[in-house]
Design an enzyme around this catalytic site. Structure first.
Site, short mmCIF file in Angstrom:
data_model
loop_
_atom_site.label_atom_id
_atom_site.label_comp_id
_atom_site.label_asym_id
_atom_site.label_seq_id
_atom_site.Cartn_x
_atom_site.Cartn_y
_atom_site.Cartn_z
N ARG A 1 1.00 -1.12 0.06
CA ARG A 1 -0.16 -0.06 0.09
C ARG A 1 0.94 1.28 0.13
O ARG A 1 1.73 1.38 0.90
CB ARG A 1 -0.84 0.01 1.27
CG ARG A 1 -1.67 1.26 1.49
CD ARG A 1 -3.04 0.92 2.60
NE ARG A 1 -3.92 -0.14 2.07
CZ ARG A 1 -5.03 -0.26 2.78
NH1 ARG A 1 -5.56 0.53 3.62
NH2 ARG A 1 -5.77 -1.22 2.26
N LYS B 1 -7.63 -13.94 5.88
CA LYS B 1 -8.11 -13.99 4.37
C LYS B 1 -7.56 -15.39 3.75
O LYS B 1 -8.33 -16.31 3.32
CB LYS B 1 -7.75 -13.01 3.40
CG LYS B 1 -8.23 -13.03 2.22
CD LYS B 1 -7.69 -11.79 1.29
CE LYS B 1 -7.84 -10.29 2.10
NZ LYS B 1 -7.52 -8.97 1.30
N LYS C 1 1.65 -7.50 5.15
CA LYS C 1 1.37 -6.65 4.39
C LYS C 1 2.39 -5.35 4.52
O LYS C 1 3.33 -5.62 5.56
CB LYS C 1 0.11 -5.71 5.04
CG LYS C 1 -0.76 -4.85 4.07
CD LYS C 1 -1.66 -5.79 3.16
CE LYS C 1 -2.52 -4.84 2.46
NZ LYS C 1 -3.61 -5.54 2.14
N GLY D 1 -12.94 2.35 -7.70
CA GLY D 1 -11.57 1.95 -8.00
C GLY D 1 -11.00 0.75 -8.91
O GLY D 1 -12.18 0.17 -9.43
N GLY E 1 -14.21 -1.52 -7.24
CA GLY E 1 -15.49 -1.15 -7.02
C GLY E 1 -16.11 -0.49 -8.60
O GLY E 1 -16.99 -1.09 -8.86
N ASN F 1 -10.63 -3.40 2.76
CA ASN F 1 -10.09 -4.07 3.95
C ASN F 1 -10.23 -3.55 5.19
O ASN F 1 -10.38 -2.23 5.21
CB ASN F 1 -8.53 -4.31 3.78
CG ASN F 1 -8.20 -5.63 2.85
OD1 ASN F 1 -8.42 -6.59 3.11
ND2 ASN F 1 -7.29 -5.18 1.78
N1 PHE Z 1 -4.77 -5.90 -2.15
C1 PHE Z 1 -4.74 -7.42 -2.23
C2 PHE Z 1 -5.58 -7.74 -1.00
O1 PHE Z 1 -5.78 -7.11 0.21
C3 PHE Z 1 -3.48 -7.86 -1.96
C4 PHE Z 1 -3.10 -8.98 -2.81
C5 PHE Z 1 -3.16 -8.95 -4.19
C6 PHE Z 1 -2.03 -9.69 -2.11
C7 PHE Z 1 -2.86 -9.82 -4.95
C8 PHE Z 1 -1.50 -10.79 -3.08
C9 PHE Z 1 -1.90 -10.94 -4.41
O2 PHE Z 1 -5.96 -9.16 -0.73
#
Ligand code: PHE
Length: 342
Positions: free
Chosen positions: A43, A67, A79, A183, A186, A258
């Site tokens: 990010r 997740k 992250k 984005g 969305g 998220n």
């Molecule tokens: N932005 C994605 C998420 O929150 C992050 C991601 C995308 C990680 C693709 C790995 C591969 O899930």
């Protein structure tokens, strides 16, 4: 402040770097490698304080662990945040990304990254010049490309399952869905909803984007109080909190952002006002299923489509469990994920 956050965190590792040329703080938070190498987006964002950036990265990293487990991917959660003093582009952006790529490469595969808020497939291509641990490069560079439409497809399946749970039919014909943020997720989500016959309301910071999708425009400050069947937060997190939940006029919250809940108690607040909440880390797993599935597990398009539809089935099971056990949907989803982490 940074010391306190790191000491209190339940994750495995925090890597901190100050990028002198751009004045950016870089935080890589590896929450868990229990199920496999840790995966998580990068990010890019401005924050008031470096500690805000670290706290954000930590929470986002734990959500990635949940997740991956909730959709049964053999990965852990992580992250990274590039906390820039202002959004950078051109050579400054490239320089920052290359130095960041060297940092990720130095972790030797405990952390694999992909795009997130304010980073793109083109950025992943730059990172890929120096580092093999990157998903979602362009197809020309051997990647699976933009995960946004696949995240959107998973959210679409999740919305259908949620609508079925609340209204007894999963038809979206005439259902009013408010998409907040048009984005990379969305936008394609709004398109799928329009195609399925839903009445789409949309709020977006970029002028003209909602109109061009055939959506009715809702001003940003009116999103929370707008009457709809489904509110789909697809921008930044934290929109569900003690102040906003009592003002919601929807039956379902189901979107891709998220960390939608500002604090754990917000899950109870939603339940207490009779709103069905699709836990964010389940409904937004489509991007991960596509990119990790295609690039790492060599899944075919058909296998990926089955897994994306499975997001609807997983939510259905979570809703049934929450009802049966008298717990929130968030708690039911966390229990499902934790059972795979034990
Ligand atoms: N932005 C994605 C998420 O929150 C992050 C991601 C995308 C990680 C693709 C790995 C591969 O899930």
């Amino acid at each position: 402040m940074l010391e306190d956050l790191i000491r209190a965190w339940d994750g495995e590792e925090v890597v901190v770097r100050f990028d002198e040329p751009t004045g950016s703080w870089i935080f890589v938070c590896i929450h868990s490698t229990a199920r496999g190498p840790a995966g998580g987006g990068t990010r890019m964002k401005t924050y008031a304080e470096p500690s805000d950036a670290l706290a954000d990265a930590m929470r986002l990293a734990s959500a990635m662990t949940l997740k991956m487990a909730a959709v049964d991917m053999p990965f852990g959660g992580a992250k990274a945040v590039l906390a820039v003093p202002e959004l950078v582009d051109g050579d400054r952006r490239r320089g920052l990304l290359l130095r960041y790529a060297d940092l990720v490469a130095s972790l030797r595969g405990t952390f694999h990254t992909g795009p997130d808020v304010n980073t793109t497939v083109a950025d992943m291509d730059v990172i890929g010049e120096r580092c093999p641990y990157v998903f979602c490069r362009s197809e020309e560079h051997g990647g699976s490309g933009n995960p946004g439409p696949y995240t959107a497809r998973g959210v679409f399946h999740g919305i259908r399952a949620s609508v079925r749970h609340v209204f007894g039919t999963d038809s979206l014909e005439g259902r009013v869905v408010l998409v907040q943020g048009l984005g990379s997720v969305g936008g394609p989500l709004a398109e799928e909803l329009v195609t399925a016959g839903a009445q789409v309301l949309a709020s977006d910071l970029v002028p003209g984007r909602a109109e061009s999708l055939g959506a009715e425009v809702v001003p940003a400050e009116e999103v929370i109080g707008t009457e709809c069947d489904v509110y789909a937060p697809c921008a930044l997190g934290g929109t569900l909190n003690a102040e906003t939940v009592p003002r919601l006029r929807c039956r379902i919250v189901a979107g891709s952002a998220n960390n939608q809940l500002a604090e754990p108690a917000d899950a109870e607040r939603l339940r207490d006002v009779g709103i069905l909440y699709a836990p964010d880390f389940v409904i937004n797993a489509g991007g991960v299923l596509n990119s990790l599935g295609a690039e790492h597990l060599r899944w075919t398009r058909e296998q990926i489509e089955v897994r994306l539809a499975g997001i609807g089935a997983t939510l259905w099971e979570i809703y049934s469990r929450a009802n049966a056990e008298g717990i929130t949907t968030e708690e039911a989803a966390e229990r499902l994920a934790r059972s795979r982490l034990a």
